[in-house]
Scaffold this active site. Sequence first.
Site, PDB file in Angstrom:
ATOM      1  CD  GLU A 173      47.763  19.244  32.003  1.00 33.50           C
ATOM      2  OE1 GLU A 173      48.555  19.988  32.942  1.00 33.50           O
ATOM      3  OE2 GLU A 173      48.628  19.453  30.741  1.00 33.50           O
ATOM      4  CG  ASN A 215      44.230  17.620  25.934  1.00 35.60           C
ATOM      5  OD1 ASN A 215      45.164  16.911  25.571  1.00 35.60           O
ATOM      6  ND2 ASN A 215      45.314  18.685  26.352  1.00 35.60           N
ATOM      7  CG  HIS A 251      53.772  16.047  26.922  1.00 31.36           C
ATOM      8  ND1 HIS A 251      54.391  17.037  25.778  1.00 31.36           N
ATOM      9  CD2 HIS A 251      52.951  16.765  27.137  1.00 31.36           C
ATOM     10  CE1 HIS A 251      53.607  17.846  25.854  1.00 31.36           C
ATOM     11  NE2 HIS A 251      52.700  17.751  26.454  1.00 31.36           N
ATOM     12  CD  GLU A 281      49.308  19.462  25.686  1.00 31.08           C
ATOM     13  OE1 GLU A 281      50.334  19.079  26.274  1.00 31.08           O
ATOM     14  OE2 GLU A 281      48.435  19.895  25.438  1.00 31.08           O
ATOM     15  CG  ASP A 283      56.694  16.766  23.885  1.00 32.45           C
ATOM     16  OD1 ASP A 283      56.337  18.112  23.955  1.00 32.45           O
ATOM     17  OD2 ASP A 283      56.833  16.091  24.189  1.00 32.45           O
TER      18      ASP A 283
HETATM   19  O1  G3I Z   1      56.309  35.025  24.766  1.00 29.64           O
HETATM   20  C1  G3I Z   1      56.048  35.103  26.286  1.00 29.64           C
HETATM   21  C2  G3I Z   1      56.586  36.482  26.052  1.00 29.64           C
HETATM   22  O2  G3I Z   1      56.635  37.695  25.276  1.00 29.64           O
HETATM   23  C3  G3I Z   1      55.964  37.170  27.154  1.00 29.64           C
HETATM   24  O3  G3I Z   1      56.378  38.557  27.998  1.00 29.64           O
HETATM   25  C4  G3I Z   1      55.413  36.301  28.535  1.00 29.64           C
HETATM   26  C5  G3I Z   1      55.122  37.168  29.409  1.00 29.64           C
HETATM   27  O4  G3I Z   1      54.426  36.545  30.769  1.00 29.64           O
HETATM   28  O5  G3I Z   1      55.306  35.239  28.099  1.00 29.64           O
HETATM   29  C6  G3I Z   1      55.848  34.647  26.918  1.00 29.64           C
HETATM   30  O6  G3I Z   1      55.028  34.200  27.006  1.00 29.64           O
HETATM   31  C7  G3I Z   1      54.998  32.302  27.654  1.00 29.64           C
HETATM   32  C8  G3I Z   1      54.785  31.265  26.842  1.00 29.64           C
HETATM   33  O7  G3I Z   1      55.326  30.156  27.033  1.00 29.64           O
HETATM   34  C9  G3I Z   1      55.340  31.179  25.786  1.00 29.64           C
HETATM   35  O8  G3I Z   1      57.398  30.659  25.892  1.00 29.64           O
HETATM   36  C10 G3I Z   1      54.489  32.552  28.860  1.00 29.64           C
HETATM   37  O9  G3I Z   1      54.573  32.765  29.836  1.00 29.64           O
HETATM   38  C11 G3I Z   1      54.030  30.804  29.278  1.00 29.64           C
HETATM   39  O10 G3I Z   1      53.070  31.036  30.343  1.00 29.64           O
HETATM   40  C12 G3I Z   1      53.852  29.864  28.155  1.00 29.64           C
HETATM   41  O11 G3I Z   1      54.049  28.618  29.078  1.00 29.64           O
HETATM   42  C13 G3I Z   1      53.433  27.582  28.292  1.00 29.64           C
HETATM   43  C14 G3I Z   1      52.360  27.037  29.549  1.00 29.64           C
HETATM   44  O12 G3I Z   1      51.902  25.546  28.502  1.00 29.64           O
HETATM   45  C15 G3I Z   1      52.034  27.374  30.351  1.00 29.64           C
HETATM   46  O13 G3I Z   1      50.595  28.400  29.442  1.00 29.64           O
HETATM   47  C16 G3I Z   1      54.186  26.810  27.480  1.00 29.64           C
HETATM   48  O14 G3I Z   1      54.574  27.573  26.207  1.00 29.64           O
HETATM   49  C17 G3I Z   1      53.336  25.243  26.820  1.00 29.64           C
HETATM   50  O15 G3I Z   1      54.602  24.777  26.243  1.00 29.64           O
HETATM   51  C18 G3I Z   1      53.047  24.608  28.041  1.00 29.64           C
HETATM   52  O16 G3I Z   1      52.171  23.516  27.127  1.00 29.64           O
HETATM   53  C19 G3I Z   1      51.328  22.632  28.078  1.00 29.64           C
HETATM   54  C20 G3I Z   1      49.874  22.549  27.740  1.00 29.64           C
HETATM   55  O17 G3I Z   1      48.987  23.252  27.421  1.00 29.64           O
HETATM   56  C21 G3I Z   1      49.344  21.616  28.843  1.00 29.64           C
HETATM   57  N1  G3I Z   1      50.022  20.478  28.604  1.00 29.64           N
HETATM   58  C22 G3I Z   1      51.224  20.413  29.167  1.00 29.64           C
HETATM   59  C23 G3I Z   1      51.882  21.643  28.656  1.00 29.64           C
HETATM   60  C24 G3I Z   1      53.224  21.551  29.133  1.00 29.64           C
HETATM   61  O18 G3I Z   1      53.514  22.695  30.464  1.00 29.64           O
END
Ligand code: G3I
Length: 361
Positions: A173, A215, A251, A281, A283
């Site tokens: 991005e 990406n 998305h 990605e 959905d």
């Molecule tokens: O599950 C843990 C939890 O155990 C922990 O205590 C907590 C501490 O911060 O984190 C939790 O994990 C979170 C994870 O999602 C699972 O829910 C992370 O904090 C959180 O940062 C993470 O967010 C992800 C986000 O990217 C940032 O990395 C999303 O799942 C994920 O779907 C999203 O994916 C992005 C792609 O990488 C790039 N393109 C866009 C896409 C959507 O934003």
Amino acid sequence: MTSRLSAFASSLFLSLLAGCGGGGGGGAIDPVATPTPYPPAPAVANPDPLKDAALVSGRLVGTAVQSSYLGQSQYGDTYVKHFNYVTAEWEMKWDPIQKQRGVFNFTGGDAIVDHANARGIAVKGHALVWHGATPDWVNGLSSEELRTEVGYHIRTVAKHFKGRVIAWDVVNEAVDDNGRDLRNSVFLQKLGPGYIAEAFQIAHEADPGAILIYNDYSGEGRGGKSDRIYQLVKELKDSGVPIHGVGLQAHFDGASYPSQADITWNMQRLAELGLLVNVSELDVRVKSITTDRWDRQKRAYKDLTAACMAVSRCHAITLWGFTDKYSWIDSAFGADDPLPFDESYQAKPAFFGMQEAFLGR
Ligand code: G3I
């Protein structure tokens, strides 16, 4: 009739009955107080493996996963049955891996990679450089320190997973939503536009066997951002940077997404640069669709898959999660059902849309 559908029907009947209660305690229903839920998707248990359909044309079909879910039998069994490609949804990014400067934690990434490798499932690393998952300490660095740390991070992570992943989303991005500029991230501000090429070069030196990918989102069909992504990767390719592919995140909102023809056109022009293309990605949000919701979601999944099938260098389609039980969309856009499996891991029409397109039907 599935139990969920019958439960929905009876709740609708009861709510209508109350609305027709007339005098006494009945009273009219406040139309906004209890919005009627949309009927759940008709879903099927135990469909044929989606990866078998993808493999007919030699393609990979994958999903993003989180290591904490792999121990849940339905989650793990469904993912292993249907997919031959996996991406860590968040556990291989800079923030979780090197949250503290110089302290690397590969636990989550290793759990996903080891689980996949043990089952013959290919892995794509995601993502080495992304403004969306950069630990706070990175933002405070000088330009010289940042250049050093970016190189150290990429080298350390790519070497750690070398031979265990087939590809990396190297830069994620980097193009601004305005479709004209590069995103004004800390990397652009302190390193200049050359940071993108430098990231690919370092990743290639660390893991020469990996497919290296740029990406991004909102660049799937025709449009300004799509053109800017094309210009970026063309410049990288033309200048000999080791870039091998482009990830189109897809998305989508099922109510409005690029046409199959436009997606095919865009994928084809990227392929003609000598690049692989992958849907990275996928959905499809549907909560705004109030009629034929599940057929329209199926149409979107089928159109996207058919677009990929029309371009030989579109070699993989990855879902951003596979079950409505776990989707980032719920927290980012509000409750929705964007994925091909419902919360009970049953296959929705969207699943069959992909399967039909993979099989050329
Ligand atoms: O599950 C843990 C939890 O155990 C922990 O205590 C907590 C501490 O911060 O984190 C939790 O994990 C979170 C994870 O999602 C699972 O829910 C992370 O904090 C959180 O940062 C993470 O967010 C992800 C986000 O990217 C940032 O990395 C999303 O799942 C994920 O779907 C999203 O994916 C992005 C792609 O990488 C790039 N393109 C866009 C896409 C959507 O934003």
